[in-house]
Write a protein that holds these residues in place. Structure first.
Motif, short mmCIF file in Angstrom:
data_model
loop_
_atom_site.label_atom_id
_atom_site.label_comp_id
_atom_site.label_asym_id
_atom_site.label_seq_id
_atom_site.Cartn_x
_atom_site.Cartn_y
_atom_site.Cartn_z
N ALA A 177 10.45 5.20 0.97
CA ALA A 177 11.12 4.39 1.94
C ALA A 177 11.96 3.24 0.67
O ALA A 177 11.03 2.97 -0.06
CB ALA A 177 10.36 3.65 2.92
N VAL A 178 13.09 3.08 0.85
CA VAL A 178 13.78 2.06 0.00
C VAL A 178 14.62 1.00 0.67
O VAL A 178 15.35 1.36 1.68
CB VAL A 178 14.78 3.04 -0.87
CG1 VAL A 178 15.49 1.83 -2.03
CG2 VAL A 178 13.80 4.11 -1.67
N GLY A 179 14.13 -0.12 0.47
CA GLY A 179 14.80 -1.35 1.19
C GLY A 179 14.00 -2.44 0.90
O GLY A 179 12.71 -2.42 1.01
N SER A 180 14.58 -3.63 0.90
CA SER A 180 13.97 -5.01 0.79
C SER A 180 12.75 -5.21 1.93
O SER A 180 13.21 -4.57 2.95
CB SER A 180 14.82 -6.00 0.66
OG SER A 180 15.50 -5.83 -0.41
N ILE A 206 6.96 2.87 -1.23
CA ILE A 206 7.93 1.82 -0.53
C ILE A 206 8.43 0.78 -1.76
O ILE A 206 7.67 0.13 -2.39
CB ILE A 206 7.23 0.62 0.30
CG1 ILE A 206 6.82 1.57 1.64
CG2 ILE A 206 8.11 -0.39 0.82
CD1 ILE A 206 5.90 0.77 2.67
N VAL A 207 9.67 1.21 -1.90
CA VAL A 207 10.38 0.44 -3.11
C VAL A 207 11.38 -0.82 -2.43
O VAL A 207 12.23 -0.12 -1.52
CB VAL A 207 11.31 1.62 -3.80
CG1 VAL A 207 12.34 0.85 -4.65
CG2 VAL A 207 10.56 2.60 -4.22
N GLY A 208 11.15 -1.77 -2.68
CA GLY A 208 11.68 -2.93 -2.07
C GLY A 208 11.03 -4.21 -2.47
O GLY A 208 10.13 -4.40 -2.69
N ALA A 221 2.05 -5.65 3.51
CA ALA A 221 1.08 -5.43 2.26
C ALA A 221 -0.23 -5.41 3.02
O ALA A 221 -1.12 -4.63 2.67
CB ALA A 221 0.98 -6.57 1.21
N ARG A 222 -0.44 -6.16 3.98
CA ARG A 222 -1.93 -6.36 4.68
C ARG A 222 -2.05 -4.86 5.38
O ARG A 222 -3.09 -4.33 5.43
CB ARG A 222 -1.90 -7.45 5.69
CG ARG A 222 -2.23 -8.55 5.14
CD ARG A 222 -2.79 -9.71 6.15
NE ARG A 222 -1.66 -10.04 7.09
CZ ARG A 222 -0.65 -10.88 6.88
NH1 ARG A 222 -0.55 -11.59 5.89
NH2 ARG A 222 0.24 -11.13 8.01
N ARG A 232 1.86 2.95 -1.28
CA ARG A 232 2.00 2.42 -2.71
C ARG A 232 3.47 1.44 -2.34
O ARG A 232 4.24 1.85 -2.20
CB ARG A 232 2.26 3.26 -3.67
CG ARG A 232 2.12 2.42 -5.07
CD ARG A 232 2.23 3.24 -6.18
NE ARG A 232 3.55 4.16 -6.26
CZ ARG A 232 4.59 3.77 -7.18
NH1 ARG A 232 4.53 2.43 -8.11
NH2 ARG A 232 5.75 4.44 -7.23
N LEU A 233 3.06 0.13 -2.51
CA LEU A 233 4.21 -0.85 -2.79
C LEU A 233 4.40 -1.01 -4.08
O LEU A 233 4.05 -1.83 -4.91
CB LEU A 233 3.49 -2.13 -1.87
CG LEU A 233 3.22 -2.33 -0.67
CD1 LEU A 233 2.84 -3.54 0.00
CD2 LEU A 233 4.43 -1.59 0.32
#
Length: 350
Positions: A177-180, A206-208, A221-222, A232-233
């Motif tokens: 998943a890509v987004g802030s 998760i990329v952002g 994150a929690r 994975r963040l």
């Protein structure tokens, strides 16, 4: 096309290196228009955009007024929409608005703030000599909700860079998943959906950037920590690292509540990744039928069902990967996008 054309200032709020789709678009057109021979430079506006204080608005208008006479202000809507129409008129500089995502449609705004932004954006857009929209959805919204005449709007879809095709055949499947990490991106809905998929094998990256909305980032994150290492963040990634992350993925999942276009969707198509996405805003149009599964925004059970379908059916995933790759080959590249914007700028005169 650009010989003898106007000088251009690309007006943007804050750091143009900010890791988001809108800023990436701005960086690409800054480089692309320069390559076409335009005398273009970035012009940064500081302050709390899109909700600047009155003193920050005054400082921004002073910065714009200092641009040499005749300079075309190619203004990112994230800044332009927060500035008063009368102040923009007084600049005496031609303005071309570049609208990625209308400010009033951002999630998490109270009604009064959304109404104030809508009025401010309408006023600012009325001053612009031309408007560039990054998707058909945004163009429609500018006409129907913001009152911009259709003939003043030019569509300039984000370009895509050449990229190798992803294998998209991992078992267990690797989701990306890509987004802030902001409310509009719908990560809470995605995590709700994944709660019901614990019986299947999968992993998610998760990329952002977490910097735009720290409370939302902390909440994600929690919750991610409760998935026993399956999520994975990765934070914000540079181009090379993002390319590697796409290349290692099998399915793009995009739970956004609303998108002005969805550059991550186009990047996934370019790489032949099958997609599970919502139909929020332009996302439903950006992902063609056959290249993925589309569900209503905010519907965790529907998102879970679509993910389950692709996770348990590798043959369907491969078919959608082929359709995604075929669609990706038809997307515009950045030189085409920049040429479109260049024609608009060349037609603008003080």
């Amino acid at each position: 096309m650009s010989a003898g054309g106007p000088a251009v200032a690309l007006v943007h709020p804050g750091d143009i290196a900010t890791p988001s789709g809108g800023y990436a678009y701005d960086r690409r057109i800054l480089d692309g228009l320069s390559a076409l021979g335009f005398a273009i430079r970035p012009l940064r506006l500081d302050g709390g955009f899109p909700l600047p204080s009155q003193s920050e608005i005054a400082a921004a208008l002073a910065t714009l007024a200092a641009a040499p006479p005749g300079t075309v202000l190619l203004a990112d809507g994230l800044a332009l929409g927060a500035l008063p129409a009368e102040g923009l008129k007084a600049l005496g500089r031609p303005i071309v608005a570049l609208v990625h995502h209308p400010l009033a449609l951002e999630r998490g705004l109270d009604a009064a703030t959304a109404d104030r932004l809508l009025a401010s954006e309408r006023g600012a857009l009325s001053v612009a000599k031309a408007v560039i929209a990054v998707s058909p959805e945004t163009r429609r919204m500018l006409v129907t909700r913001y009152g911009v005449p259709a003939e003043r709007i030019t569509l300039a879809l984000p370009g895509t860079a050449p990229a190798p095709r992803a294998a998209a055949d991992g078992i267990p499947a690797r989701l990306i998943a890509v987004g802030s990490l902001t409310p509009r991106k719908g990560y809470d809905i995605l995590l709700d959906a994944l709660d019901s998929l614990a019986d299947l094998d999968w992993s998610l990256t998760i990329v952002g950037s977490p910097a735009f909305d720290p409370p939302t980032a902390a909440a994600v994150a929690r919750r991610a920590a409760g998935f026993d290492g399956r999520i994975r963040l990765a934070g914000a990634l540079d181009t090379a690292a993002l390319d590697a992350a796409y290349g290692a993925a099998d399915i793009l999942v995009h739970p956004s509540l609303y998108e002005g276009y969805g550059m991550a969707l186009a990047e996934a198509l370019k790489r032949g990744l099958p997609i599970v996405a919502t139909t929020g805003g332009a996302a439903g149009e950006t992902v063609p039928d056959g290249a993925g599964l589309k569900v209503p925004p905010g519907d965790a059970p529907a998102l879970a069902a679509a993910l389950r379908t692709l996770l348990i059916a590798p043959h369907l995933r491969r078919r959608m990967a082929d359709a995604a790759f075929a669609a990706g080959t038809a997307l515009p590249d950045w030189p085409q996008t920049c040429a479109t914007i260049g024609r608009v700028l060349s037609a603008v005169r003080p």
